[in-house]
Scaffold this motif. Structure first.
Motif, short mmCIF file in Angstrom:
data_model
loop_
_atom_site.label_atom_id
_atom_site.label_comp_id
_atom_site.label_asym_id
_atom_site.label_seq_id
_atom_site.Cartn_x
_atom_site.Cartn_y
_atom_site.Cartn_z
N UNK A 229 52.23 128.77 -72.29
CA UNK A 229 53.14 129.90 -72.37
C UNK A 229 54.44 129.58 -71.66
N UNK A 230 55.20 130.62 -71.34
CA UNK A 230 56.51 130.43 -70.71
C UNK A 230 56.37 129.96 -69.26
N UNK A 231 57.41 129.31 -68.77
CA UNK A 231 57.38 128.77 -67.40
C UNK A 231 57.29 129.90 -66.37
N UNK A 232 57.98 131.02 -66.66
CA UNK A 232 57.94 132.16 -65.73
C UNK A 232 56.51 132.70 -65.61
N UNK A 233 55.86 132.91 -66.76
CA UNK A 233 54.46 133.40 -66.73
C UNK A 233 53.57 132.34 -66.06
N UNK A 234 53.87 131.08 -66.34
CA UNK A 234 53.09 129.99 -65.75
C UNK A 234 53.09 130.06 -64.22
N UNK A 235 54.26 130.41 -63.66
CA UNK A 235 54.35 130.53 -62.20
C UNK A 235 53.44 131.64 -61.68
N UNK A 236 53.44 132.79 -62.41
CA UNK A 236 52.58 133.92 -61.98
C UNK A 236 51.11 133.53 -62.06
N UNK A 237 50.79 132.85 -63.16
CA UNK A 237 49.40 132.45 -63.37
C UNK A 237 48.95 131.48 -62.26
N UNK A 238 49.87 130.61 -61.87
CA UNK A 238 49.56 129.62 -60.84
C UNK A 238 49.26 130.30 -59.51
N UNK A 239 50.07 131.33 -59.23
CA UNK A 239 49.87 132.08 -57.99
C UNK A 239 48.51 132.78 -58.00
N UNK A 240 48.23 133.44 -59.14
CA UNK A 240 46.97 134.18 -59.26
C UNK A 240 45.79 133.22 -59.17
N UNK A 241 45.94 132.04 -59.78
CA UNK A 241 44.83 131.08 -59.81
C UNK A 241 44.51 130.53 -58.43
#
Ligand code: NDP
Length: 490
Positions: A229-241
């Motif tokens: 997906x998008x890099x912005x969403x990727x950052x959120x996902x990384x934080x959550x993970x």
């Protein structure tokens, strides 16, 4: 008006109505009509899917099968995809506006081939004996990671399903899959088609909301997350993970350079430049959205490219005669138009396109900007649409400098007949794939993924498979008399 199909979520082998019994409309971007509805899952629904995946994983019903047995199921899925190719191609075209030629010849066969490839990859998962210069018998074993959460984007829904689900399954994992809300229909129909192939609970699918995606990313019951997906969403996902230090594989955005040297085959490079930005209406993470042209051929190349782009046949994605369909949604088209306005404001020269050619649906003309400086917004930000930024360069060093001057590093293309230049330039490009005198060469054997903010981890190939396994070292000490160093230390 044709029938509006409805899909529920798929949990523990059953189609269930989500908690709040809500659904979202799936709109065909070629005509603006609702052609299907998919369930809107919330975090409770997603938890049920996660629980089902966990239960199935712990039961061993899938993980304890031999790799050969699991492989047979994957090959069966490949056959089912091929057997239902026409329907799946049509649904994919209706869902994301991709031309029927594209879904028929690329998306559906690729999804089938990926299941077949991983279905037959047994030898890469077999135990590996190590040659160690010590009195030990040591081997490496590959085990499943556990429960894999997989979240994906809307531009290649069936292909991403294959890229993520096939390697996760052959490695013995259970899965919670979340397709994009923009285009889930072909994937959901495929689930109906393959639902009896796997033991229940091994593959669970939730749809219709980013809340479901966040619930997967945050869940402490998920061992690994693969995200496209998008890099912005990727950052959120990384934080959550990070909440439970999940293993993570991120396939994010791109702003890829397509470098055309004066000593190339010009006709081939023109064809490549067209495909790199106008296939799938430019909605590709690998789009060659920055065309770097050597000064000596700049004017000639731009003129020819403009002629080709302006003559593309635009229309309904389901029409075989069409070369260029709509964008995936009106909302996305509007975001692309904003970038076009920004390009004009920053002084780039619009040489063709930029208009809405058909009122209904989500159409936009193929668009080319010249006189682009690499620092402009349209050269730095991922537009994810049919907008090409043409940048002039002089010589190899400047081409490389401009190409690497990006926060992304997904792919790059080089067009030249000079073999030594190919070697020099491809080594200096900071990206995961370099295509030379071609564009879009995806092969199941070849790993794909990004450098820099295009993400990390790989899909496809043996490297892609190994993302989905735990590597265990088993070591037996054979020192005579059981007197190894550790055993006799104290
Ligand atoms: P998004 O990042 O908007 O969404 C991707 C997926 O993430 C969707 O399923 C979405 O759900 C879900 N999602 C949204 N918010 C969250 C959240 N907070 N937590 C977890 N999941 C969430 O991308 P798009 O779907 O718009 O796809 C376009 C992007 O994908 C582009 O940037 C493109 O470059 C990138 N891409 C990368 C590829 C690669 O291999 N490198 C390949 C193809 C695309 P929902 O749809 O329900 O909102």
């Amino acid at each position: 008006m044709s029938e509006v199909r409805e899909f529920q979520i798929f949990v523990d082998g059953l189609w269930i109505t989500p908690n709040k019994n809500q659904a979202i409309d799936c709109v065909n971007p070629s005509n603006g009509e609702v052609f299907a509805k998919i369930a809107k899952a919330d975090s409770d629904d997603t938890q049920k899917a996660i629980d089902a995946a966990r239960k199935s994983f712990e039961s061993g019903a899938w993980a304890n099968l031999s790799i050969k047995e699991r492989g047979k199921c994957l090959v069966a899925i490949a056959k089912l995809i091929r057997g239902n190719a026409k329907e799946l191609s049509e649904l994919e075209s209706k869902a994301c506006g991709k031309t029927i030629k594209h879904t028929t010849f690329i998306d559906v066969p690729t999804a089938a081939d990926t299941f077949e490839y991983f279905g037959r990859i047994e030898k890469e998962l077999q135990d590996r004996k190590l040659n160690i210069n010590a009195p030990v018998d040591s081997k490496i074993c590959y085990e499943p990671v556990g429960v894999v959460g997989a979240i994906s984007a809307w531009n290649y829904p069936l292909i991403f399903f294959g890229w993520k689900v096939a390697p996760a399954l052959i490695a013995g994992n259970s899965i919670v899959y979340k397709p994009s809300s923009v285009a889930s229909v072909a994937v959901m129909r495929l689930i109906e088609i393959i639902q009896d192939v796997l033991p229940k609970g091994v593959l669970n699918v939730v749809t219709g909301s980013s809340e479901a995606g966040s619930a997967i990313a945050e869940s402490k019951d998920i061992d690994m997350l693969t995200f496209t997906g998008g890099t912005e969403t990727g950052r959120k996902v990384m934080q959550a993970a990070s909440l439970n230090t999940k293993r993570l594989c991120l396939e994010l955005g791109g702003k890829s350079p397509n470098i055309v040297f004066a000593d190339c085959d010009i006709d081939a490079a023109l064809g490549g430049a067209m495909s790199a930005i106008f296939m799938n209406q430019g909605q590709m993470c690998t789009a060659g959205s920055r065309l770097l042209l050597e000064d000596k051929i700049y004017d000639e190349f731009v003129e020819k490219l403009k002629g080709k782009a302006s003559s593309l046949k635009i229309g309904d994605a389901l029409d075989y005669a069409i070369e260029f369909g709509p964008l995936a949604s009106k909302a996305h088209r509007d975001s692309v138009i904003k970038f076009i306005e920004q390009g004009k404001k920053e002084g780039a020269k619009l040489v063709c396109g930029g208009n809405v050619p058909i009122e209904k649906g989500a159409f936009l003309e193929p668009t080319i900007f010249t006189d682009v400086d690499n620092q402009m917004t349209i050269a730095q930000e991922e537009i994810f649409g049919p907008v090409l930024s043409v940048i002039k360069f002089s010589g190899e060093d400047q081409a490389i400098e401009i190409a690497n001057d990006s926060k992304y590093g997904l792919v790059a293309m080089i067009w030249t007949k000079d073999i030594e230049k190919i070697d020099r330039v491809s080594k200096r490009l900071r990206c995961g794939t370099v295509w030379i005198n071609t564009y879009g060469g995806f092969y199941n054997e070849a790993p794909f993924g990004g450098y820099k903010q295009s993400g990390f981890g790989r899909e496809l190939g043996v490297e892609g498979l190994l993302e989905y396994v735990q590597v265990k070292h088993i070591c037996l000490d054979k020192t005579p008399g059981g007197k190894s160093l550790a055993a006799s230390w104290f």
